[in-house]
Scaffold this motif. Structure first.
Motif, mmCIF file in Angstrom:
data_model
loop_
_atom_site.group_PDB
_atom_site.id
_atom_site.type_symbol
_atom_site.label_atom_id
_atom_site.label_comp_id
_atom_site.label_asym_id
_atom_site.label_seq_id
_atom_site.Cartn_x
_atom_site.Cartn_y
_atom_site.Cartn_z
ATOM 1 N N PHE B 252 0.827 -1.207 0.000
ATOM 2 C CA PHE B 252 0.000 0.000 0.000
ATOM 3 C C PHE B 252 0.866 1.264 0.000
ATOM 4 C CE2 PHE B 252 -2.110 3.243 2.742
ATOM 5 C CZ PHE B 252 -3.085 3.632 1.840
ATOM 6 N N LEU B 253 1.842 1.317 0.914
ATOM 7 C CA LEU B 253 2.671 2.520 1.031
ATOM 8 C C LEU B 253 3.491 2.731 -0.240
ATOM 9 C CD1 LEU B 253 3.760 2.060 4.769
ATOM 10 C CD2 LEU B 253 2.133 3.756 3.883
ATOM 11 N N CYS B 254 3.945 1.646 -0.845
ATOM 12 C CA CYS B 254 4.705 1.770 -2.096
ATOM 13 C C CYS B 254 3.850 2.347 -3.211
ATOM 14 C CB CYS B 254 5.245 0.405 -2.539
ATOM 15 S SG CYS B 254 6.660 -0.130 -1.585
ATOM 16 N N ASN B 255 2.578 2.033 -3.196
ATOM 17 C CA ASN B 255 1.683 2.566 -4.219
ATOM 18 C C ASN B 255 1.402 4.049 -4.034
ATOM 19 O OD1 ASN B 255 1.250 0.315 -5.820
ATOM 20 N ND2 ASN B 255 -0.430 -0.451 -4.541
ATOM 21 N N VAL B 256 1.468 4.494 -2.787
ATOM 22 C CA VAL B 256 0.925 5.807 -2.442
ATOM 23 C C VAL B 256 2.013 6.859 -2.250
ATOM 24 C CG1 VAL B 256 -0.260 6.992 -0.548
ATOM 25 C CG2 VAL B 256 -1.199 4.868 -1.470
#
Lengths: 517, 517
Positions: B252-256
């Motif tokens: 999730f954090l990598c996407n955001v």
């Protein structure tokens, strides 16, 4: 050693100078100085051939003009005490009187004494009469009567004042006295200048016309391989008791240091410069002290505090200097400078300010080794009597052989007091003058033999590289392994666990979750 | 305002939703979610449309794949309370529910809600049933019953736990619950996960097969013009209660976030991640707290502490983040995070560790404004009754309009209590919700009129630029000028002195030596 000799660390005895040698030395000083003046060089006397003074003397003697000409001739002054007189003949043979890991140190002494002939050391006070500039590098300690009560710490200025008095008895009125010693804030204004005024007046110098020229500037020396460079190629703060003094100090420092890359910082007063030094070190001491309580929390909460710190330190500019907790804090600066400041607040600056954070930080750091003792004590259910402890590291800093105020000494004492038998190893420490009872092994295998407990106290490179299988084999047991400041990786800890050792680590609460792979 | 409406800051009243609207909203949520799933988007719910949550929701809604496709659809959840319901219609009209100086904030809301249609806000709990990921951004405060006794501070987790319970009642078992709120260390393991387990078990979910997925990751938002960027383009630490949770959080954090420039930092547990956040802020709070006693010393020793600090800060890497003393410390992090940590040590982590430095730092910082009061009190020989004070700055930080826990409030109260009449000015503050008794002037000249005392409390650019002649003329008097944190240059101070004002400065003991030119 007889009463009239001085023993150097390499075992050579040097005879102290007798009264009959005074005239000769005086003559020699006059002759050299005249010769050097004729070469257009300024005359600098460095007072105190200690850890900083000796190297500073060499750096000044090594300074050259743009045309490659030496700018100064340096007389290094050292009192002819049994403890320290040996430094004079050692320096005059072209060798450094200090032990350091920096290869530049023997080079610079040989170059200045033997090749350039711009450095010579003397015990004779007459030298001050010849000086244009006196750099004061006398040692000045804080005394802490009781461990853990830094608020009672004080600074005895008697010897320091005597040193200044000697200068005042001899110098020309326009000689700059540049204090480089870390002093309690206010010292230049409240001690140095008044003492010089007193001596000037005894000599019937009109101090309204010839006020003493006094300035303060502090080095930021770091022990280790960059010793010389950390003095010469680094930022300097300075201040004078008046504009003339500040300007003289500026000229001198510009000649001697790499001010092109590390510009000087002028303060409005000597007190401000003195305060900067002790605040700078208090800041560091306070930041270390803060971490111990987090180490305790991490241990009990199952967290690896060092990992937490690493994750925080990625924030460049605001958090990248966060300190780690460790066995404790040693060395000559962080352990005493906050105390100099707190003592000065009352006794020199005559304020009612108490530097509580400063003092408390020193206490926390001084007592920090007792936490490692507690870790060991608890792991062994309090049964320390007769236990063999191998203490790896006697110096106060990794990859440095300096033992001054080393926290290993505090741990050593508490372990011995609890009945343990402690053997010490350090690859860089030759003698441990602060703890003569402890002998320092050079042979690690020998030190480890029979150990029930192995304490990784200092992060020397050699220790970080140790193979767990070797350590355990060398003890001949399954010892308790104690990591004082993240010296063991999780992989190494797992190996120790696999070898059936118990492992404890300051700030490393995650160890109990490190299962065998 | 009637009982069933919610008043937005711009004065618009919004009717709270009635029970009859539940079915419609549920249907709308289902329809939107289905449509978004068909577009291949993950469904994220952000719980709490506060200062961080609302902006985080927009950042997630703005995230795009390499092909420029939105990755997530975001439901922003906000409880339909009178205090906060208005945020839902405001967001759904494409406007931000927060005031900030960052021009990117209105842009990102308009883009995501109106153009991309990847963000919508709702009050309906049904939304949690639809989520792949729930990001928890509920506010969590520390309570300090008495000023200066932070050790008594505590954290009431009731509302937070209720928020988690709501999630647990609705989510799919494999939904990731990512806590972004700053929480007392241990919260995810001791509160969030057990609460979710409880609710899962009530729903007859086999938690041995379907353990709740919980992770923690903290933002490092900075108020000001880089608000959005300080969330999106900055380092993140994260940890999960298990590997699956940690991996989901990572994805999730990598996407955001901009993890290419600001790599993620994985911790071994949620407790470690939670601890990193509060230690990070404690470090900062402690470094500020240290400075007050040095300010007191500098004032009495005639030294400009700010000059001392500047000279020390040239040491890059070790000392360049040294903090300045000031009126005090405000905002939402440094004032409470050390307390969360200290409270957690006992109440969540069940240790006997007391974080004394942490707690003491909060006390020092909370009480810091009283030193400025003392400066004023002393300058006026204690005669404050009826004195007119112009307090310049109500926010807690320069060039920011945020008044949360502003130290100006503490100074205001102590001055008013002593009988002074205080008028306040701040160019960036529209309302001062924490101090409704104080009205905040927009007109500086009006605020200064008749002032006996002018306090430079905050370093807003406008204040730094002020001409002393204007200030003095506007008061119509020769006021006492008080500089709380080096906002006045020596040149300005000299001008005030030339205009016959008295000048005092926190940490500026050199002022008495600043003579007229």
């Amino acid at each position: 050693m007889t009463a009239d000799t001085s023993l150097s660390p390499d075992g050579t005895e040097y005879r102290l100078p007798g009264p009959d040698e005074s005239a000769n030395e005086k003559q020699a000083l006059d002759a050299i100085t005249l010769q050097q003046r004729n070469l257009g060089r300024g005359i600098v006397v460095v007072q105190g051939m200690g850890f900083v003074g000796a190297v500073m003397a060499a750096i000044v003697a090594d300074a050259e003009s743009r045309r490659g000409e030496p700018i100064y001739f340096v007389h290094g002054h050292q009192r002819p005490s049994r403890r320290s007189f040996w430094k004079i003949p050692v320096i005059n043979s072209g060798k450094p009187p200090v032990n350091a890991d920096d290869p530049e140190i023997p080079e610079i002494f040989s170059r200045c004494v033997v090749d350039k002939k711009t450095l010579r050391s003397t015990w004779h006070d007459h030298v001050y009469e010849l000086a244009d500039i006196v750099v004061v590098d006398i040692q000045l300690d804080a005394t802490k009567p009781t461990l853990g009560k830094a608020a009672e710490g004080y600074c005895d200025l008697t010897a320091f004042r005597d040193g200044i008095r000697t200068i005042g008895r001899h110098i020309k009125p326009d000689t700059l006295v540049l204090v480089e010693t870390t002093v309690p804030p206010g010292t230049c204004e409240k001690i140095v200048k008044p003492t010089l005024v007193e001596e000037f007046q005894k000599r019937r110098i009109d101090t309204s016309q010839n006020p003493p020229r006094v300035a303060h500037s502090y080095e930021r020396v770091m022990p280790g391989k960059q010793y010389v460079s950390s003095i010469r190629n680094f930022w300097r703060t300075y201040g004078g008791v008046d504009d003339v003094s500040a300007n003289l100090a500026r000229e001198f420092l510009c000649n001697v240091l790499d001010v092109a890359h590390f510009p000087l910082y002028l303060m409005a007063s000597t007190t401000a410069s003195e305060m900067a030094k002790v605040l700078e070190n208090t800041y560091r001491a306070a930041n270390i002290a803060l971490m111990l309580e987090w180490a305790l929390l991490a241990e009990k909460a199952g967290v690896n505090l060092f990992d937490v710190i690493r994750s925080i330190r990625v924030r460049k500019g605001t958090h990248d200097n966060m300190c780690r907790p460790s066995l404790g804090v040693g060395g000559y600066c962080l352990t005493k400078d906050p105390i100099l400041a707190n003592w000065a607040a009352t006794h020199l600056l005559q304020t009612d300010v108490k530097l509580e954070y400063a003092v408390r930080s020193v206490d926390s750091n001084d007592l920090m080794p007792l936490h490692t003792f507690d870790i060991i004590h608890q792991a062994l259910d309090g049964e320390l009597t007769g236990k063999m402890v191998a203490l790896l590291g006697a110096s106060y800093l990794q990859d440095v052989g300096d033992t001054r105020h080393s926290p290993s000494a505090t741990l050593w004492k508490s372990l011995v007091e609890a009945g343990a038998v402690v053997t010490v190893h350090d690859p860089l420490v030759k003698t441990w003058p602060e703890l003569k009872e402890a002998s320092v092994h050079k042979d690690l295998t020998q030190c480890l033999k029979g150990a029930d407990i192995v304490v990784f106290a200092v992060g020397h490179r050699d220790y970080l590289a140790l193979d767990p299988a070797y350590v355990v084999r060398a003890t001949g047991k399954t010892p308790l392994i104690v990591d004082c400041s993240d010296f063991l990786t999780d992989q190494k800890i797992r190996e120790y666990l696999r070898l059936r050792c118990s492992v404890r680590g300051l700030g490393k609460g995650h160890i109990r979750s490190l299962n065998f792979p």
